[in-house]
Design an enzyme around this catalytic site. Structure first.
Site, PDB file in Angstrom:
ATOM      1  N   ASP A 223       1.021  26.590 -45.598  1.00 30.17           N
ATOM      2  CA  ASP A 223       0.100  25.863 -44.718  1.00 30.17           C
ATOM      3  C   ASP A 223      -1.077  26.728 -44.285  1.00 30.17           C
ATOM      4  O   ASP A 223      -1.970  26.244 -43.592  1.00 30.17           O
ATOM      5  CB  ASP A 223       0.848  25.343 -43.483  1.00 30.17           C
ATOM      6  CG  ASP A 223       1.093  23.841 -43.554  1.00 30.17           C
ATOM      7  OD1 ASP A 223       0.800  23.243 -44.607  1.00 30.17           O
ATOM      8  OD2 ASP A 223       1.583  23.268 -42.561  1.00 30.17           O
TER       9      ASP A 223
ATOM     10  N   ASP B 134      14.033  19.201 -37.232  1.00 29.62           N
ATOM     11  CA  ASP B 134      15.310  19.388 -37.911  1.00 29.62           C
ATOM     12  C   ASP B 134      16.410  18.500 -37.330  1.00 29.62           C
ATOM     13  O   ASP B 134      17.006  17.685 -38.036  1.00 29.62           O
ATOM     14  CB  ASP B 134      15.715  20.858 -37.896  1.00 29.62           C
ATOM     15  CG  ASP B 134      15.415  21.542 -36.566  1.00 29.62           C
ATOM     16  OD1 ASP B 134      15.222  20.835 -35.560  1.00 29.62           O
ATOM     17  OD2 ASP B 134      15.391  22.788 -36.523  1.00 29.62           O
TER      18      ASP B 134
END
Length: 745
Positions: free
Chosen positions: A189, A333
């Protein structure tokens, strides 16, 4: 002639008595059932204070008798006993201690009661979670590797240094799996050219998206659209896998097509701030061990294993079915696992560390990471509450509820610490009861809670250390808790900084100033109480009340001082952390000399080996080759011996190309048994743990530059567990593999 004495220590009368009781067939269960019924009856009827004291003493005696036996039934019995003792305490608190003289007393008293209700709620949920840990073991893969599935390994990164990420990438490239069935992807990223060049040089694949929308979750979702593997192994960019990661873990994914996620522990090869800064740090289990050693195994029984963002395998079909990784919260998550389980997918946990990463170096960084976790779990609680909606079983709902509401601890923790100040400063008695009554009801409740936790947690978490871990961040989390509950959309994903060095010893005032102020106020309150006890003429009830609150304030002060001690940051100059390892090696020099030895520790910087060799000094280094056989691979690693004396030699690696670097990574981090010693700690003993907490405070008073003498636990061999499954016969007469038992509720 003197008599030969037995080397075995003489058993105490109590030991002989309790063993006699427990040896009677079924007697322990009969006694236990009768005892619990009597305790419940004593809770419900009115007994005198002296009679209640007898009840309390009997409960303690039952704990010591039954607790001598180590079994699952014993643990369940002790948890039920503890829950009943706590219910007895709660009944007393609700019926006899809420008689207040003023509005101020009433407000303060009810505030403390609410904090206690939260603590009891979390206690009961923790007993529910850990009632029957699953202890899943690896399953074998099909004998024919052609039947193994394809795996994409995702390594997301944003602004981490290439020196950190490259070790994980090289470790992933070394995983034992058919080369045509695995691909390693760097998900960058940061869109950095040096990462693209490194990927091309080492044989990994490189993916960079055009924007950074939704942070890590967005990065993973973008990669899913550009890859095709049946399964996805996600590794944080500092989590270096062992070579056996997939061979040990993938058996469950192949065996059960309904498993969407298999999570493994997060283990760290570098010390966290508690380990590094406290004198007892290396003798105390790391903070995360409780979750990965006890709680996740308990969650697995209820089919409620959480996805922890790394060191996990996910089934692509399941991720695609829920529309990708969750982007609504900063803890993508846990939210992703919740969404998969709502769709009927199962999750699994394998309590074998198969990768290792870097712990947070600084205390303030540690606090920042936990603040993000707290914000994310509270966001899930608000936007996708597990108690609402469809798709979850009761056990799953309660396990998720426990995880999310556990991050509300900040406000109750502050209340517990500060409560004695109400009496010491303002003479506000917020528990309307005599000190004797408090001792009869509260002390047994505290005893059973602490002692039962010690039996359940064993060497995964020591008594009183949860209070330290929570207090470190409590005053920081109060605002986060309130703001996130009111405005769940606020907050953004922050990358945890890792891999740094501390060039000088310093005191982290930013991380500790709230607790320093708190400790000063607590110390003043204690002095006020001691002054009253010594110099004021008090009646017996007031004297006992002052004594009780002084003891309470001492306990609070010990915890606060231990927390402040963590802020005394020690120097951390090593870029490459040493890892204890005993590996047989043979060292060859270029003159034909050789010697066998055993490594003491290894790192990416070099290796220390116990071996007989002539004396070598840094002024006259020796070029050598270190030969080892690990997991069936022969390694010949070039190195430079820079020092040798008294049977120990120190080497630095001679890394000339990326192939040699990859081999060193496999040698240091890739061994299948590299991290099996992760919980090599003695079982908890509460009094010893309290003493270690007191000793940890001495870090505050050491001289500047004085090193802490860490004592690491001694290593002992640990065998890798293997699941043995007997084939069962299906209704059609064909053989099928047996499945592991878990809760059906």
């Amino acid at each position: 002639m003197s008599e030969v004495q037995s080397s075995a220590p003489a058993e105490s009368w109590f030991g002989r008595f309790s063993n006699k009781i427990l040896s009677l067939r079924g007697a322990s269960y009969v006694v236990g059932a009768l005892g619990l019924c009597a305790l419940l009856a004593a809770t419900m009827v009115t007994l005198s204070l002296n009679e209640q004291m007898i009840v309390a003493l009997v409960c303690v005696a039952v704990f010591f008798i039954v607790g001598r036996r180590k079994s699952r039934r014993t643990q369940v019995f002790l948890e039920v006993l503890s829950a009943l003792v706590s219910l007895r305490y709660l009944t007393w608190r609700l019926t006899e201690t809420l008689d207040f003289d003023t509005w101020t007393q009433g407000i303060l008293g009810v505030t403390l009661l609410l904090a206690e209700l939260y603590a009891l709620y979390m206690l009961f949920l923790s007993y529910f979670q850990t009632i029957s840990p699953l202890h899943r073991a690896p399953l074998p893969l099909p004998a024919n590797p052609d039947e193994w599935p394809t795996v994409d390994i995702f390594i997301p990164t944003y602004d981490e240094a290439l020196s950190i990420v490259r070790l994980t990438v090289l470790g992933a490239l070394g995983i034992d799996w058919p080369p045509d069935k695995v691909n390693v992807y760097i998900l960058d990223d940061g869109r950095r050219e040096e990462f693209a060049r490194f990927a091309e040089a080492c044989g990994a694949r490189y993916i960079a998206r055009p924007d950074n929308a939704h942070a890590k979750a967005g990065n993973l979702n973008y990669a899913i659209k550009h890859t095709t593997g049946d399964h996805i192994l996600i590794l944080d960019c500092d989590h270096i896998p062992t070579r056996a990661f997939l061979q040990i873990s993938m058996g469950w994914m192949v065996s059960d097509s309904n498993i969407a996620l298999l999570q493994t522990p997060h283990h760290f090869y570098s010390p966290d701030p508690f380990q590094r800064n406290l004198a007892v740090g290396y003798r105390t289990p790391p903070e995360g061990n409780l979750f990965y050693g006890v709680i996740q195994d308990g969650n697995d029984f209820w089919d409620a294993t959480f996805f922890c963002g790394s060191c996990a395998i996910l089934r692509r079909k399941a991720i695609e079915e829920i529309g990708g990784f969750a982007t609504e919260t900063v803890t993508e998550d846990a939210h992703t696992a919740l969404r998969m389980q709502r769709k009927g997918w199962s999750t699994a946990y394998l309590r074998i560390p198969l990768a290792s990463g870097l712990a947070t170096e600084r205390l303030i960084t540690h606090i920042g990471q936990r603040m993000r976790w707290a914000r994310g779990m509270i966001q899930i609680f608000r936007v996708d509450n597990p108690m609402l909606g469809s798709g979850l079983k009761l056990g799953q709902r309660l396990c998720y509820l426990s995880a999310m509401t556990s991050f509300f601890f900040a406000i109750p923790r502050v209340i517990f610490l500060a409560s004695p100040l109400a009496f010491l400063f303002f003479s506000q008695n917020i528990i309307a009861a005599s000190p004797l009554a408090v001792g009869v009801y509260a002390i047994p409740h505290m005893f059973h809670s602490i002692a039962t936790a010690a039996k359940v947690n064993k060497g995964w978490r020591y008594s009183f250390w949860s209070e330290v871990y929570e207090t470190v961040m409590a005053l920081f989390l109060v605002r986060v808790t309130i703001v996130t509950m009111l405005f769940p959309s606020k907050g953004k994903f922050n990358v945890t900084e890792k891999g740094g060095v501390l060039e000088r010893e310093e005191f982290d005032l930013t991380a500790t100033y709230p607790n320093i102020i708190f400790a000063i106020i607590m110390a003043l309150g204690l002095l006020r109480g001691l002054y009253a006890l010594i110099f004021q003429h008090l009646d017996i009830i007031s004297e006992r009340a002052y004594a009780l609150n002084c003891i309470w304030s001492v306990i609070s002060l010990i915890i606060l001082m231990a927390v402040i001690s963590v802020g005394r940051e020690t120097k951390q100059l090593r870029q490459s952390h040493r890892i204890e390892a005993q590996i047989p090696v043979t060292v060859y020099d270029y003159d034909g000399n050789s010697s066998h030895g055993i490594t003491e520790d290894v790192s990416m910087g070099g290796v220390a080996i116990h071996l007989p060799w002539r004396e070598v000094t840094p002024d006259h280094p020796v070029q050598v080759v270190i030969h080892a056989v690990l997991d069936g691979e022969e390694m010949n690693l070039p190195a430079t011996m820079i020092r040798s004396a008294q049977g120990k030699a120190v080497f630095t690696w001679s890394i000339s190309n990326i192939q040699v670097e990859a081999a060193v990574v496999r040698f240091v981090f890739g061994r299948a048994d590299a991290w099996l010693q992760w919980n090599n700690y003695e079982d908890d003993r509460p009094l010893r743990s309290l003493w270690s907490l007191i000793l940890s405070i001495k870090a505050l008073f050491r001289r500047k530059g004085q090193m802490i003498a860490h004592s690491r636990p001694k290593k002992k061999p640990i065998a890798l567990p293997v699941e043995r499954r007997e084939p069962t016969t299906s209704q059609g007469g064909q053989k099928q593999e047996g499945k592991i038992s878990r809760a059906a509720s």
